[in-house]
Design a protein around this motif. Sequence first.
Motif, short mmCIF file in Angstrom:
data_model
loop_
_atom_site.label_atom_id
_atom_site.label_comp_id
_atom_site.label_asym_id
_atom_site.label_seq_id
_atom_site.Cartn_x
_atom_site.Cartn_y
_atom_site.Cartn_z
N GLU A 87 0.84 -1.21 0.00
CA GLU A 87 0.00 0.00 0.00
C GLU A 87 0.88 1.26 0.00
O GLU A 87 0.60 2.22 -0.71
N TRP A 90 2.37 1.66 -3.47
CA TRP A 90 1.37 2.19 -4.40
C TRP A 90 1.23 3.71 -4.25
O TRP A 90 1.19 4.44 -5.23
N THR A 91 1.18 4.18 -3.01
CA THR A 91 1.05 5.61 -2.75
C THR A 91 2.23 6.38 -3.34
O THR A 91 2.06 7.45 -3.93
N THR A 94 2.20 6.20 -7.39
CA THR A 94 1.18 7.04 -8.02
C THR A 94 1.27 8.50 -7.60
O THR A 94 0.56 9.34 -8.15
N THR A 165 -7.97 9.29 -8.83
CA THR A 165 -7.11 8.77 -7.77
C THR A 165 -7.92 8.08 -6.67
O THR A 165 -7.55 7.01 -6.20
N LYS A 166 -9.01 8.70 -6.26
CA LYS A 166 -9.80 8.15 -5.16
C LYS A 166 -10.30 6.74 -5.48
O LYS A 166 -10.18 5.82 -4.66
N THR A 168 -9.17 4.57 -7.86
CA THR A 168 -8.11 3.58 -8.07
C THR A 168 -7.41 3.24 -6.75
O THR A 168 -7.05 2.09 -6.52
N ASP A 169 -7.25 4.23 -5.87
CA ASP A 169 -6.68 3.94 -4.55
C ASP A 169 -7.57 2.98 -3.77
O ASP A 169 -7.09 2.03 -3.14
N GLN A 170 -8.89 3.21 -3.82
CA GLN A 170 -9.82 2.32 -3.12
C GLN A 170 -9.78 0.92 -3.72
O GLN A 170 -9.80 -0.07 -2.99
N ARG A 173 -6.74 -0.79 -2.39
CA ARG A 173 -6.93 -1.21 -0.99
C ARG A 173 -7.84 -2.44 -0.91
O ARG A 173 -7.58 -3.36 -0.14
#
Length: 197
Positions: A87, A90-91, A94, A165-166, A168-170, A173
């Motif tokens: 995680e 990934w942060t 991106t 972003t929101k 794809t981040d979710q 996760r």
Amino acid sequence: MGRRPQPQIKERLLDACADHALAHGLPDRLEPLATATGTSARMLIYHFGTRDALLRAVLGRARQRQLDTFGDLLRVRPDEPYTATLERAWTSITGPDGQPYLRMFGQLRESAEQQLWPNFRRTATTDWLGPLEEGLRSIGRPDLATLVLAVIRGLLMDLDATGDTKRTDQAFRDFLGAVENLSRDCRWSGDVGSSAE
């Protein structure tokens, strides 16, 4: 008698060219790189031979930086679960630190410049399998490396296309939650098997 090549100058020029290309993309002409390095196109050719040789060297240097940076991010840390490591990676990939690499190598994949590195697509995939297998081995699932890499690459393409972003981040996760469940199931079945012996 001609000048002898000076490796330290060539290295300094290459680093400056890689900095420029990561910030602005791989240029079509040598002039932007000459300006960025404070030298002339003629001197760049002197040190690198041809425009294509210079651009290949720039791509190679940028790729090595990416492998060093992201390889370290994917390294197993004894004090955290590997899904937390993924995680955090990934942060970073991106985020602002990773964006220059995504732009540069996305440009390489999509343009005629891929002739500079004909096997790039294959290399850009297989480079990450080893570090991911090693990391996932820490949770008993090295076999998931291809799946994890495919999800990362797919979500990066989604993010590039949509900028969302929101979402794809979710999605990432949620995927990591599934990996945790698979890892837990694997450990549980291993415990059952060992206690049954």
